[in-house]
Design an enzyme around this catalytic site. Sequence first.
Site, PDB file in Angstrom:
ATOM      1  CG  HIS A   1      -2.175   0.747   1.113  1.00 33.43           C
ATOM      2  ND1 HIS A   1      -3.526   0.335   1.128  1.00 33.43           N
ATOM      3  CD2 HIS A   1      -2.356   2.162   0.862  1.00 33.43           C
ATOM      4  CE1 HIS A   1      -4.222   1.450   1.199  1.00 33.43           C
ATOM      5  NE2 HIS A   1      -3.811   2.532   0.872  1.00 33.43           N
TER       6      HIS A   1
ATOM      7  CD  GLU B   1      -6.850   3.494  -4.305  1.00 36.86           C
ATOM      8  OE1 GLU B   1      -6.089   4.443  -4.470  1.00 36.86           O
ATOM      9  OE2 GLU B   1      -8.033   3.601  -3.865  1.00 36.86           O
TER      10      GLU B   1
ATOM     11  CG  ASN C   1      -9.682   0.490  -3.017  1.00 37.30           C
ATOM     12  OD1 ASN C   1     -10.104  -0.754  -2.378  1.00 37.30           O
ATOM     13  ND2 ASN C   1      -8.419   1.094  -2.631  1.00 37.30           N
TER      14      ASN C   1
ATOM     15  CE1 TYR D   1     -12.384   6.384  -0.036  1.00 34.98           C
ATOM     16  CE2 TYR D   1     -11.170   5.229  -1.655  1.00 34.98           C
ATOM     17  CZ  TYR D   1     -11.515   5.513  -0.362  1.00 34.98           C
ATOM     18  OH  TYR D   1     -10.721   4.676   0.631  1.00 34.98           O
TER      19      TYR D   1
END
Length: 477
Positions: free
Chosen positions: A129, A174, A314, A316
Amino acid sequence: GADVDNETLVTFPDGFLLGAATASYQVEGGWDADGKGVNIWDTLTHERPQLVVDHSSGDVADDSYHLYTEDVKLLKNMGAQVYRFSISWARILPEGHDNIVNQAGIDYYNNLINLLLDNGIQPLVTMYHWDLPQKLQDLGGWPNRVLATYSENYARILFKNFGDRVKFWITFNEPLTFMDAYTSDTGMAPSINAPGIADYLTAHTVILAHANIYRMYEREFKEEQQGKVGIALNIQWCQPETSDDVDACDRYYQFNFGIFAHPILSEEGDYPSVVKERVDAISAQEGFTTSRLPKFTSEEVTFIKGTYDFMGHNFYTAVMGREGVEGGSPSRSRDSGMIQFLDPSWPESASSWLRVVPWGFRNTLNRIANEYGNPPIFITENGFSDYGGLNDTNRVLYYTEHLKEMLKAIHIDGVNVIGYTAWSLVDNFEWLRGYSERFGIHEVNFNDPSRPRTPKESAKVLTEIFQTRKIPDRFLD
Ligand code: PNW
């Protein structure tokens, strides 16, 4: 769509996993504790503090390196079934390579994993990450393909030490976000300005690294450990401004999501054809003899294809898309040939990029399901930022609305979503925004050395949701 009764529509399916997420650099602190090596976020925050809005760092952060038992208590109190955290590469391999293993780092994650399991909480572990060991950045970082091999060696150490107990692995978080860390010298670490070149090189290395790790697990560990390996990809829903802008949004999707998902999850493999065609053609127009987009050999295409047991996602927010050209030459944005903006009517958060567009979540899940044969999807992140405070009504609304959209995707559209971890368990170091923007469902007092954690309203509502496994009536329309 399927016919479902109202009760089912707001209920989580049996076996669906609910929990919360963090990442090593954002919560651990202990930046030089017990033999940990330096990583690129240590370097950026120490040497270029002006890049972080409040000039802060993750040196201490939530001090989870010392306070992980507190984090596990929070999860336990919520009735969380799964905790997504990441491993700090330089805490395990201080120099990035597998010749020197830091036993204190192994011990730390063993303690965390064991405590989670003792409390009935499954670990979902992200291997990377964004906190690359500095020694590997000194070799050029992700644009250097040799990192595809070093990543595999790092992953082997993790499987060997933790794979008996960890059954869900995310190789990379990501890559879309950290490829952009090579497109500006005021961006995220390593903050290197080589747009349209180093971002594609990064994607190429990361895809190969991911496939190497997946195949190595298959060969060396899977039979015995029986775990699942995936990658966490983020994308924003792209809403075409007019019916003439549908293709622009399709290209946005392929340049930002397909670039990773197509090689790994599609039947065909390799980069999406629109990405190959456009980058090759625009590179030539710009006078490059060699396309800025690297090529996979046909052996590599086959090797990469199908390297997933589930996909992490992910989600958002959304953007608006319009036909047109923006961004410097060269750049990925220019290559994609679309103009991106926000609809001013979408409710704001503390983050300039994050508007509240819950219907974009259901649309995105459907798009992924349709494009890649309905793979199992684990929602590895979803969350909302504000400036802090326990009465986080807007975050409560963000979660309930997004969970409702996700449940529609599951029950009405048949999308195969298998789990959800809220971002984030605790307020933490929000990268270049430091501690100014808060994503936690628990408040953390960063002025108190003991870093006390306090549940916000959102933690209470999520607790109720985790325990009842449905959306409470008061949040239904
Ligand atoms: C994620 N976007 O980053 C990261 O995985 C987390 O570490 C981070 O704290 C969290 O989201 C909040 O920022 C993203 O522009 C960065 O859509 C940017 C976007 C999405 C996610």
